[in-house]
Design an enzyme around this catalytic site. Sequence first.
Site, PDB file in Angstrom:
ATOM      1  N   LYS A  14       0.836  -1.213   0.000  1.00  0.00           N
ATOM      2  CA  LYS A  14       0.000   0.000   0.000  1.00  0.00           C
ATOM      3  C   LYS A  14       0.869   1.262   0.000  1.00  0.00           C
ATOM      4  CE  LYS A  14      -2.141  -1.107   3.842  1.00  0.00           C
ATOM      5  NZ  LYS A  14      -1.471  -2.381   4.156  1.00  0.00           N
ATOM      6  N   ARG A  89     -10.030   0.779   8.669  1.00  0.00           N
ATOM      7  CA  ARG A  89      -9.584  -0.578   8.990  1.00  0.00           C
ATOM      8  C   ARG A  89     -10.566  -1.334   9.871  1.00  0.00           C
ATOM      9  NH1 ARG A  89      -3.510   0.309   8.620  1.00  0.00           N
ATOM     10  NH2 ARG A  89      -2.707  -1.695   9.186  1.00  0.00           N
ATOM     11  N   ARG A 123      11.350  -5.700   4.820  1.00  0.00           N
ATOM     12  CA  ARG A 123      11.140  -4.263   4.548  1.00  0.00           C
ATOM     13  C   ARG A 123      12.141  -3.404   5.332  1.00  0.00           C
ATOM     14  NH1 ARG A 123       5.405  -2.125   5.225  1.00  0.00           N
ATOM     15  NH2 ARG A 123       5.500  -3.485   7.024  1.00  0.00           N
ATOM     16  N   ARG A 156      11.213  -1.549  10.813  1.00  0.00           N
ATOM     17  CA  ARG A 156      10.161  -1.125  11.730  1.00  0.00           C
ATOM     18  C   ARG A 156      10.067  -2.100  12.889  1.00  0.00           C
ATOM     19  NH1 ARG A 156       4.927   0.035   8.005  1.00  0.00           N
ATOM     20  NH2 ARG A 156       3.958  -1.229   9.628  1.00  0.00           N
ATOM     21  N   ARG A 167      -0.426  -9.116  13.118  1.00  0.00           N
ATOM     22  CA  ARG A 167      -1.070  -8.072  12.305  1.00  0.00           C
ATOM     23  C   ARG A 167      -1.924  -8.699  11.208  1.00  0.00           C
ATOM     24  NH1 ARG A 167       4.081  -5.276  10.560  1.00  0.00           N
ATOM     25  NH2 ARG A 167       2.770  -4.210   9.047  1.00  0.00           N
TER      26      ARG A 167
HETATM   27  P1  AP5 Z   1       4.722  -1.573   1.827  1.00  0.00           P
HETATM   28  O1  AP5 Z   1       4.429  -0.703   0.666  1.00  0.00           O
HETATM   29  O2  AP5 Z   1       5.461  -0.975   2.978  1.00  0.00           O
HETATM   30  O3  AP5 Z   1       3.384  -2.282   2.326  1.00  0.00           O
HETATM   31  P2  AP5 Z   1       2.123  -1.718   3.135  1.00  0.00           P
HETATM   32  O4  AP5 Z   1       0.923  -2.386   2.590  1.00  0.00           O
HETATM   33  O5  AP5 Z   1       2.151  -0.212   3.175  1.00  0.00           O
HETATM   34  O6  AP5 Z   1       2.472  -2.321   4.539  1.00  0.00           O
HETATM   35  P3  AP5 Z   1       2.306  -1.837   6.035  1.00  0.00           P
HETATM   36  O7  AP5 Z   1       2.898  -2.929   6.845  1.00  0.00           O
HETATM   37  O8  AP5 Z   1       2.837  -0.438   6.235  1.00  0.00           O
HETATM   38  O9  AP5 Z   1       0.812  -1.844   6.233  1.00  0.00           O
HETATM   39  P4  AP5 Z   1       0.134  -2.036   7.530  1.00  0.00           P
HETATM   40  O10 AP5 Z   1      -1.245  -1.865   7.060  1.00  0.00           O
HETATM   41  O11 AP5 Z   1       0.369  -3.238   8.320  1.00  0.00           O
HETATM   42  O12 AP5 Z   1       0.820  -0.946   8.489  1.00  0.00           O
HETATM   43  P5  AP5 Z   1       0.498   0.544   8.812  1.00  0.00           P
HETATM   44  O13 AP5 Z   1       1.756   1.293   8.746  1.00  0.00           O
HETATM   45  O14 AP5 Z   1      -0.676   1.020   8.031  1.00  0.00           O
HETATM   46  O15 AP5 Z   1       5.497  -2.859   1.270  1.00  0.00           O
HETATM   47  C1  AP5 Z   1       5.940  -3.886   2.142  1.00  0.00           C
HETATM   48  C2  AP5 Z   1       7.289  -4.439   1.630  1.00  0.00           C
HETATM   49  O16 AP5 Z   1       7.080  -5.149   0.409  1.00  0.00           O
HETATM   50  C3  AP5 Z   1       8.321  -3.345   1.320  1.00  0.00           C
HETATM   51  O17 AP5 Z   1       9.594  -3.810   1.684  1.00  0.00           O
HETATM   52  C4  AP5 Z   1       8.235  -3.157  -0.215  1.00  0.00           C
HETATM   53  O18 AP5 Z   1       9.458  -2.737  -0.785  1.00  0.00           O
HETATM   54  C5  AP5 Z   1       7.839  -4.565  -0.681  1.00  0.00           C
HETATM   55  N1  AP5 Z   1       6.960  -4.579  -1.836  1.00  0.00           N
HETATM   56  C6  AP5 Z   1       5.951  -3.702  -2.128  1.00  0.00           C
HETATM   57  N2  AP5 Z   1       5.321  -4.054  -3.259  1.00  0.00           N
HETATM   58  C7  AP5 Z   1       5.942  -5.187  -3.706  1.00  0.00           C
HETATM   59  C8  AP5 Z   1       5.739  -6.030  -4.851  1.00  0.00           C
HETATM   60  N3  AP5 Z   1       4.763  -5.793  -5.745  1.00  0.00           N
HETATM   61  N4  AP5 Z   1       6.570  -7.108  -4.981  1.00  0.00           N
HETATM   62  C9  AP5 Z   1       7.553  -7.367  -4.069  1.00  0.00           C
HETATM   63  N5  AP5 Z   1       7.788  -6.593  -2.974  1.00  0.00           N
HETATM   64  C10 AP5 Z   1       6.974  -5.513  -2.789  1.00  0.00           C
HETATM   65  O19 AP5 Z   1       0.006   0.419  10.310  1.00  0.00           O
HETATM   66  C11 AP5 Z   1       0.885   0.086  11.371  1.00  0.00           C
HETATM   67  C12 AP5 Z   1       0.117   0.013  12.665  1.00  0.00           C
HETATM   68  O20 AP5 Z   1      -0.519   1.289  12.951  1.00  0.00           O
HETATM   69  C13 AP5 Z   1      -1.031  -0.987  12.717  1.00  0.00           C
HETATM   70  O21 AP5 Z   1      -0.586  -2.287  13.030  1.00  0.00           O
HETATM   71  C14 AP5 Z   1      -1.910  -0.383  13.825  1.00  0.00           C
HETATM   72  O22 AP5 Z   1      -1.378  -0.642  15.102  1.00  0.00           O
HETATM   73  C15 AP5 Z   1      -1.802   1.109  13.565  1.00  0.00           C
HETATM   74  N6  AP5 Z   1      -2.817   1.601  12.601  1.00  0.00           N
HETATM   75  C16 AP5 Z   1      -2.598   2.075  11.344  1.00  0.00           C
HETATM   76  N7  AP5 Z   1      -3.751   2.436  10.759  1.00  0.00           N
HETATM   77  C17 AP5 Z   1      -4.735   2.200  11.659  1.00  0.00           C
HETATM   78  C18 AP5 Z   1      -6.146   2.348  11.643  1.00  0.00           C
HETATM   79  N8  AP5 Z   1      -6.799   2.826  10.560  1.00  0.00           N
HETATM   80  N9  AP5 Z   1      -6.850   1.972  12.746  1.00  0.00           N
HETATM   81  C19 AP5 Z   1      -6.220   1.507  13.839  1.00  0.00           C
HETATM   82  N10 AP5 Z   1      -4.890   1.330  13.934  1.00  0.00           N
HETATM   83  C20 AP5 Z   1      -4.144   1.670  12.855  1.00  0.00           C
END
Ligand code: AP5
Length: 213
Positions: A14, A89, A123, A156, A167
Amino acid sequence: MLKLIIFGPPSAGKGTQAQRLSKDYGLPQVSTGDLLRDAVAKQTPLGVKIKSYLDTGKLGPDDLIVQLIKERVSKPDCSNGYLLDGFPRTMGQAVELDRMTAIDLVLNIVVDHESLVERAVGRRICRKCNAVYHVKFNQSKTAGVCDKCGGELIQRDDDKEQTVRNRLKVYQDQTAPLIEHFRKKGNIVDVDGSKGIEEVYSQMTRAIKALKK
Ligand code: AP5
């Protein structure tokens, strides 16, 4: 005016896609994960409250998250639209979003479970500008250094394998049911996230173009 959601499980890609779409379409990327990590790093009152949720991979309370989003999207740079990354979410968040505004398109990235674990564990992110890399799939030119700003690349805290698996479980239980909610509204498109970063990006831009017709 364009309002998008980049949806999908943890580490589906994402943030990677949102950063590029944000640049190419001139839309601010509103990432709840980035906003929350920033609050934790700065030890703001929100950061102090939310830290334990991030550390364990649990979702933060809906009221705090909705407040955070409302404040962010009311800023002037969001007046022509935005790209939501990581929000909504939960069903509660989705209902609040529906009260706030109409979303043009939800881009739902679909990737199998084990690839998600591999993507998360490998990552690396830039401490300074949040750019996203992977030790195997998306390497920086110099190991440990951000191509964009020269910042240090770090892992991270929540990318340790056990936390990643927690997660994913949280996603299945609380977030995946939103797909049905979007399907009923008719504004969701599935994107095959098993493909490489470029191909995933092309699928997304095609879906956005189709919307504009
Ligand atoms: P990346 O682009 O970083 O993936 P992502 O989907 O953004 O992953 P996140 O882990 O950031 O999402 P998340 O939803 O768990 O965490 P968030 O930060 O929102 O890519 C991942 C890896 O794959 C990278 O190394 C990249 O290079 C590689 N990659 C990408 N595309 C690829 C491809 N096509 N092929 C191969 N490799 C690829 O949330 C973190 C925490 O915050 C949550 O756990 C929660 O505690 C809190 N939080 C966030 N939002 C909320 C909410 N709305 N409500 C409540 N709590 C929340």
